[in-house]
Design a protein around this motif. Structure first.
Motif, PDB file in Angstrom:
ATOM      1  N   GLN A 112     -13.025 116.083  12.089  1.00 40.26           N
ATOM      2  CA  GLN A 112     -13.608 114.892  11.474  1.00 40.26           C
ATOM      3  C   GLN A 112     -13.022 114.678  10.073  1.00 40.26           C
ATOM      4  OE1 GLN A 112     -17.862 115.118  11.119  1.00 40.26           O
ATOM      5  NE2 GLN A 112     -18.087 112.953  10.624  1.00 40.26           N
ATOM      6  N   GLU A 113     -12.892 115.750   9.314  1.00 41.26           N
ATOM      7  CA  GLU A 113     -12.338 115.644   7.961  1.00 41.26           C
ATOM      8  C   GLU A 113     -10.875 115.211   7.996  1.00 41.26           C
ATOM      9  OE1 GLU A 113     -13.788 115.917   4.949  1.00 41.26           O
ATOM     10  OE2 GLU A 113     -15.709 116.092   5.965  1.00 41.26           O
ATOM     11  N   HIS A 118     -10.608 111.594   8.802  1.00 42.65           N
ATOM     12  CA  HIS A 118     -10.970 110.815   7.621  1.00 42.65           C
ATOM     13  C   HIS A 118      -9.798 110.761   6.633  1.00 42.65           C
ATOM     14  CE1 HIS A 118     -13.558 109.058   4.582  1.00 42.65           C
ATOM     15  NE2 HIS A 118     -13.242 110.016   3.749  1.00 42.65           N
TER      16      HIS A 118
END
Length: 61
Positions: free
Chosen positions: A34-35, A38
């Motif tokens: 997820q990071e 992003h």
């Protein structure tokens, strides 16, 4: 502490580490994914700029 107690404690520690790893690894990988996703969204607009990013455009003008 006897040798048997030390061995049992070591086995318990290894088991708890293995359990933690098995249980938490999927969640940690999902968080990392997820990071990274992003960060890719943040960085991708800058890929079209020359080396140095937008700041370099001002100095080249």
């Amino acid at each position: 502490m006897s040798k048997n107690n030390q061995q049992q404690k070591q086995m318990d520690t290894q088991l708890s580490v293995a359990t933690f790893t098995g249980t938490e690894l999927g969640q940690e990988l999902a968080n990392i994914h997820q990071e990274v996703s992003h960060l890719i969204k943040i960085v991708s607009p800058f890929q079209n700029f020359p080396q140095g990013g937008p700041a370099n455009l001002a100095s080249n003008s």
